[in-house]
Design a protein around this motif. Structure first.
Motif, short mmCIF file in Angstrom:
data_model
loop_
_atom_site.label_atom_id
_atom_site.label_comp_id
_atom_site.label_asym_id
_atom_site.label_seq_id
_atom_site.Cartn_x
_atom_site.Cartn_y
_atom_site.Cartn_z
N UNK A 292 0.69 -1.04 -0.04
CA UNK A 292 -0.25 -0.35 -0.30
C UNK A 292 0.74 1.29 -0.01
N UNK A 293 0.08 2.36 0.04
CA UNK A 293 0.85 3.65 0.34
C UNK A 293 0.32 4.46 1.09
N UNK A 294 0.96 4.84 2.29
CA UNK A 294 -0.19 5.68 3.54
C UNK A 294 1.04 7.31 3.86
N UNK A 295 0.20 7.63 4.32
CA UNK A 295 0.28 9.16 3.95
C UNK A 295 1.50 8.31 5.96
N UNK A 296 2.22 10.20 5.19
CA UNK A 296 2.98 9.70 6.92
C UNK A 296 2.67 10.38 7.96
N UNK A 297 1.40 11.71 7.62
CA UNK A 297 1.28 12.75 8.24
C UNK A 297 0.42 11.90 9.66
N UNK A 298 0.10 10.82 9.83
CA UNK A 298 -0.82 10.12 10.64
C UNK A 298 -0.25 8.55 10.84
N UNK A 299 0.27 7.98 12.00
CA UNK A 299 1.31 7.48 11.65
C UNK A 299 0.25 5.99 12.66
#
Length: 326
Positions: A292-299
């Motif tokens: 997947x591709x995950x947004x780092x602004x909310x771990x």
């Protein structure tokens, strides 16, 4: 491990930051009962938390004889340290915190245990954020979280010493090759874009455009070329090509983690570079592969998403301790 070895063992940087944050919180004069309860849970959650706290208390006890006036100055110095370390001018920060005995003791302790001198001697540095720096020739230098570089970069020299963490370099048009120094060797970069990670026992080098030549510290693999699209793991004595389709090591510059069929333990190791706190996973999930591709602004959201896809859930023992289990 005996007690002497434990006292000298290095601590994860996140644990040290947490201990310092709790010390400042407890001495702020605004502590609530809920804060005290959370602080006690934090100390009990992990032996490393207790060790970090003991080290701070031992450091402060050694300087208990400092006068009240100097003690107040030292206390304010400690409060300023985190802000100073995040500022651009590291050498100025060193001068500011060197004004008191306790300030010097703090710096020396952190320098010995956590490599703080890398921050204080750096020309550019980051702590809990990624940042883009534009160099004198308009080249772009990205630094990931907790990264430091020393530069000799001008019209005559193009030298970068990556002393800690990760960088991505994007060259401006019509520029000369760049030299990047690591403890594992030197990179001679005739490349438009490349990524480097500097670890204690190895380095990772990924080339997106152009090529990079490696001259290792012990003279092995001199002028060994790394071409566009290739990813290598480098140690003092070896050079190993890795599969660059599993994990995009430079996706953090866009605030992302991009992964395909990566073991969950390896993925969580990458996520821990950005997540504040300890992550534990149930052994029954060790064979799960993450994509997947995950947004780092909310771990925390990433943890929940990965757990859900593995038909598991996230449980928090404290705000610093997350467990993924079925």
């Amino acid at each position: 491990m005996n007690n002497t070895c434990a006292q000298k063992a290095p601590l994860p940087e996140q644990v040290v930051q947490q201990a310092i944050a709790w010390r400042i919180c407890l001495e702020s004069g605004n502590v609530q009962s809920a804060d005290m309860a959370e602080y006690r849970r934090w100390r009990l959650a992990d032996p490393m938390h207790e060790l970090a706290w003991q080290r701070i208390e031992n450091m402060e006890a050694a300087f208990a004889g400092v006068s009240k006036k100097n003690g107040r100055i030292a206390h304010m110095t400690l409060k300023k340290t985190d802000h100073d370390i995040q500022s651009m001018n590291r050498r100025q920060a060193l001068k500011r915190i060197a004004g008191t005995t306790l300030g010097l003791a703090s710096v020396s302790w952190l320098a010995d245990k956590q490599g703080a001198w890398q921050y204080l001697n750096a020309d550019h540095a980051t702590t809990n954020q990624r940042q883009l720096f534009t160099l004198v020739d308009n080249s772009q230098l990205w630094l990931n979280h907790n990264s430091t570089v020393e530069l000799n970069f001008n019209a005559h020299n193009r030298y970068i010493h990556l002393t800690r963490g990760e960088m991505q370099f994007i060259a401006s048009a019509n520029t000369q090759p760049v030299q990047v120094a690591l403890q594992h060797g030197t990179l001679l970069c005739d490349s438009k874009q490349f990524f480097v990670r500097n670890e204690a026992d190895h380095a990772l080098v990924q080339v997106m455009q152009g090529s990079v030549k490696l001259a290792q510290a012990n003279g092995l693999f001199t002028n060994q070329a790394i071409k566009a699209g290739e990813l290598y793991k480098i140690t003092v004595n070896s050079m190993q090509q890795l599969d660059n389709h599993i994990f995009d090591y430079s996706s953090w510059t866009a605030g992302l983690l991009s992964v395909r069929n990566m073991s969950i333990n390896s993925f969580l190791a990458e996520l821990s570079r950005y997540h504040r706190g300890f992550i534990k996973i149930a052994p029954s999930l060790n064979d799960y592969l993450v994509s997947g591709v995950f947004q780092l602004n909310d771990t925390h959201l990433i943890l929940k998403t990965v757990a859900r896809s593995a038909r598991a859930s996230v449980h928090y023992r404290t705000r610093w301790w997350a467990e993924i289990r079925s």
